[in-house]
Design an enzyme around this catalytic site. Sequence first.
Site, PDB file in Angstrom:
ATOM      1  N   ASP A 212       0.858  -1.176   0.000  1.00 29.27           N
ATOM      2  CA  ASP A 212       0.000   0.000   0.000  1.00 29.27           C
ATOM      3  C   ASP A 212       0.897   1.229   0.000  1.00 29.27           C
ATOM      4  O   ASP A 212       1.607   1.493   0.973  1.00 29.27           O
ATOM      5  CB  ASP A 212      -0.916   0.022   1.232  1.00 29.27           C
ATOM      6  CG  ASP A 212      -1.844   1.226   1.233  1.00 29.27           C
ATOM      7  OD1 ASP A 212      -2.770   1.265   0.402  1.00 29.27           O
ATOM      8  OD2 ASP A 212      -1.623   2.136   2.064  1.00 29.27           O
ATOM      9  N   GLU A 296      -1.823  -1.795  -6.228  1.00 29.88           N
ATOM     10  CA  GLU A 296      -3.123  -1.219  -6.561  1.00 29.88           C
ATOM     11  C   GLU A 296      -3.005  -0.370  -7.818  1.00 29.88           C
ATOM     12  O   GLU A 296      -2.032   0.377  -7.987  1.00 29.88           O
ATOM     13  CB  GLU A 296      -3.641  -0.364  -5.410  1.00 29.88           C
ATOM     14  CG  GLU A 296      -5.043   0.167  -5.615  1.00 29.88           C
ATOM     15  CD  GLU A 296      -5.539   0.961  -4.426  1.00 29.88           C
ATOM     16  OE1 GLU A 296      -6.654   1.515  -4.506  1.00 29.88           O
ATOM     17  OE2 GLU A 296      -4.809   1.033  -3.415  1.00 29.88           O
ATOM     18  N   ASP A 378      -2.820   1.900   6.887  1.00 26.84           N
ATOM     19  CA  ASP A 378      -2.001   1.449   5.767  1.00 26.84           C
ATOM     20  C   ASP A 378      -1.712  -0.045   5.823  1.00 26.84           C
ATOM     21  O   ASP A 378      -1.747  -0.730   4.801  1.00 26.84           O
ATOM     22  CB  ASP A 378      -0.690   2.244   5.729  1.00 26.84           C
ATOM     23  CG  ASP A 378      -0.927   3.724   5.499  1.00 26.84           C
ATOM     24  OD1 ASP A 378      -1.907   4.052   4.805  1.00 26.84           O
ATOM     25  OD2 ASP A 378      -0.151   4.552   6.008  1.00 26.84           O
TER      26      ASP A 378
END
Length: 419
Positions: A212, A296, A378
């Site tokens: 992340d 992502e 996170d």
Amino acid sequence: MKKGNVYRIYPNRGQSALLEQHFGAARFVYNHSLSIKNLMHGKFRVNVTEVDLNNHLISLKETFPWLKYINSQSLQQANRNLLTGFKNFFEGNGSYPTWKSKKDNHFSFQIPQNYQINLTSSQIYLPKIGWMKIILHRDFLSKEFIENSLVTKEVNGEIILDQKLNKEFKVLKTLTVSRTSAGRYHVSILIEDHAPYPEPELFTEETTVGIDVGIKTFAVLSTGEEIENPKFLKRSLKKLVKLQRSVSRKPKGSKNRKKAVVKLAKHHQLIANQRNDFQHKVSAMIIRESQAIVIEDLNVKGMVRNHCLAQSISDVGWSGFVDKLIYKAEWFGKTILKIGRFDASSKLCNVCGYKFKELTLDIREWKCPACKTLHDRDINASINSKKIALSNLNTAGTVGRAYGLTGTSQGNEVGSHRF
């Protein structure tokens, strides 16, 4: 396997002038060919081919005699780059080609063949320009490969690798010459060693890591490891403001203003180099320690439109980091898994699956109302990213299909793929 390596070159004053002429000529031919393409298609619906554009160069040189002093293959390569841009546009992989401006500080031209590298004295020969010093800080090919698979020539006891003598092996590909805004010249040598990419290694849940990325913290891994954001730009803002103020105070067109502009550009170059080096080290560490990496698919272009976060997002450099992860994964047979940008990785509890809809950007920790688990925002997002990717993998059914989610591959270290 294709790889590209960037090396700094040191031309003398006369060679620098010739390089600048090549930069301008490549830009001129590109823009001229673009106007022809637009005119012929807009008025007559005629498709102009690469052969047509290259044949037009003959008459173009008669109109502009200074083009005769430019390497003809570099001018033809400009036409090829233009048509590649059109191809990418019609395939949905890029925007419509636009004019190139000398004010955008992107100066480059390409040499597809007939360049030489002196391996003994660290010099490089560019057609129409001559020999100049090059810093070969890393080997672009191993000594064993050069001795066993390529042809070299010896001149005055020095070993020279000539692209022309090795044309049939198709190892030495296009060479790109570029100049930064700080006035530094580089060459990028594209190599095809014909070694196949390694097959993706098998991975399990234990050997998969979720990432992340963020602003306060550069990246948080699903293992709980946090990588701090060095914030190279933010740390240099005071110096940049001082240098920019120095530029503004100098009269336009003066030599002192040009000197001040160079100092400012050099400091921006330093920040870019620091960021690039940091991303290489972090991406290499993650690739080395994991068999599969989950990232992502962020909409970076859309996020930088937020003026409150634009500078911080640009400083952290997410796109460049992900690019490095992707092509290094291909080099070492690792797997990249992507999750969608709309997957609720931050708002889901990784323990019970509860969705906390009220989560906003300013909340860094939250407690799950269902299972009472205290989450770091996170770390929770990285764990959920891993779970979502593995769940999608089970739905897809094959590792190969998951590996295909990496999208566009990158064959060299200076490529420029975006989200």
